[in-house]
Design a protein around this motif. Structure first.
Motif, PDB file in Angstrom:
ATOM      1  N   LEU A  17       0.824  -1.211   0.000  1.00 28.41           N
ATOM      2  CA  LEU A  17       0.000   0.000   0.000  1.00 28.41           C
ATOM      3  C   LEU A  17       0.858   1.260   0.000  1.00 28.41           C
ATOM      4  CD1 LEU A  17      -2.869  -1.045   2.399  1.00 28.41           C
ATOM      5  CD2 LEU A  17      -3.076  -0.464  -0.016  1.00 28.41           C
ATOM      6  N   GLN A  20       2.084   1.810  -3.513  1.00 32.84           N
ATOM      7  CA  GLN A  20       1.001   2.353  -4.343  1.00 32.84           C
ATOM      8  C   GLN A  20       0.814   3.845  -4.072  1.00 32.84           C
ATOM      9  OE1 GLN A  20      -2.676  -0.112  -4.552  1.00 32.84           O
ATOM     10  NE2 GLN A  20      -1.452  -1.562  -3.342  1.00 32.84           N
ATOM     11  N   ALA A  21       0.824   4.219  -2.807  1.00 37.80           N
ATOM     12  CA  ALA A  21       0.655   5.626  -2.436  1.00 37.80           C
ATOM     13  C   ALA A  21       1.791   6.477  -3.006  1.00 37.80           C
ATOM     14  CB  ALA A  21       0.596   5.769  -0.915  1.00 37.80           C
ATOM     15  N   THR A  41      -6.369   3.350  -3.616  1.00 35.97           N
ATOM     16  CA  THR A  41      -5.746   2.104  -3.157  1.00 35.97           C
ATOM     17  C   THR A  41      -6.769   1.144  -2.545  1.00 35.97           C
ATOM     18  OG1 THR A  41      -5.226   3.084  -1.009  1.00 35.97           O
ATOM     19  CG2 THR A  41      -3.504   3.168  -2.701  1.00 35.97           C
TER      20      THR A  41
END
Length: 148
Positions: A17, A20-21, A41
């Protein structure tokens, strides 16, 4: 809850995560709110704030407070190594925990297996960090854009 924080370390899912951020922040030309990151996300807003906090502390991401606040990269994506993100999150070593958690206290070889497995897990962790040190957030995003 899928995302478990254990002591000072977090589940490896936090790492995914966080990456992705960081790609979202790299692609943005402005401050991104935690709501925007969470929406992109499929994670909860509060949870994403918890994921972002160690990245802010490690100076990977800057946080801006206030009504128009949010997050932005603290440095160019091509300078953020994946190993840096991994370390900032203090990702738990799932290998070392796997054997320890699965062995019954009465297993006859427990005392013999645990130290050996801990050494193997430590070497595996070193190799993971070595590999992650070869890639940046920009590499990750560029590889993603080249996928068919």
């Amino acid at each position: 809850m899928d995302f478990v924080k254990e002591g000072n370390s977090v589940s490896p899912r936090w790492f995914g995560l966080a990456l992705q951020a960081l790609v979202i922040l790299m692609d943005s030309d402005h401050v991104c709110s935690s709501t925007s990151i969470a929406d992109n996300t499929n994670a909860g807003v509060t949870f994403m704030r918890r994921v972002m906090a160690p990245l802010v502390k490690a100076n990977i991401v800057k946080a801006r407070e206030g009504r128009d606040g949010g997050y932005l990269l603290a440095k160019p994506a091509n300078l953020i190594k994946l190993s840096e993100v991994y370390r900032a999150l203090q990702v738990s070593n799932p290998l070392s925990a796997a054997l320890d958690e699965s062995l019954d206290e009465n297993f006859p070889h427990r005392q013999d297996l645990c130290p050996v497995f801990a050494q193997i897990a430590e070497r595996a962790e070193e190799q993971i960090l070595k590999l992650l040190d070869e890639y940046t957030v920009a590499d990750l995003a560029n590889a993603q854009s080249r996928q068919p």
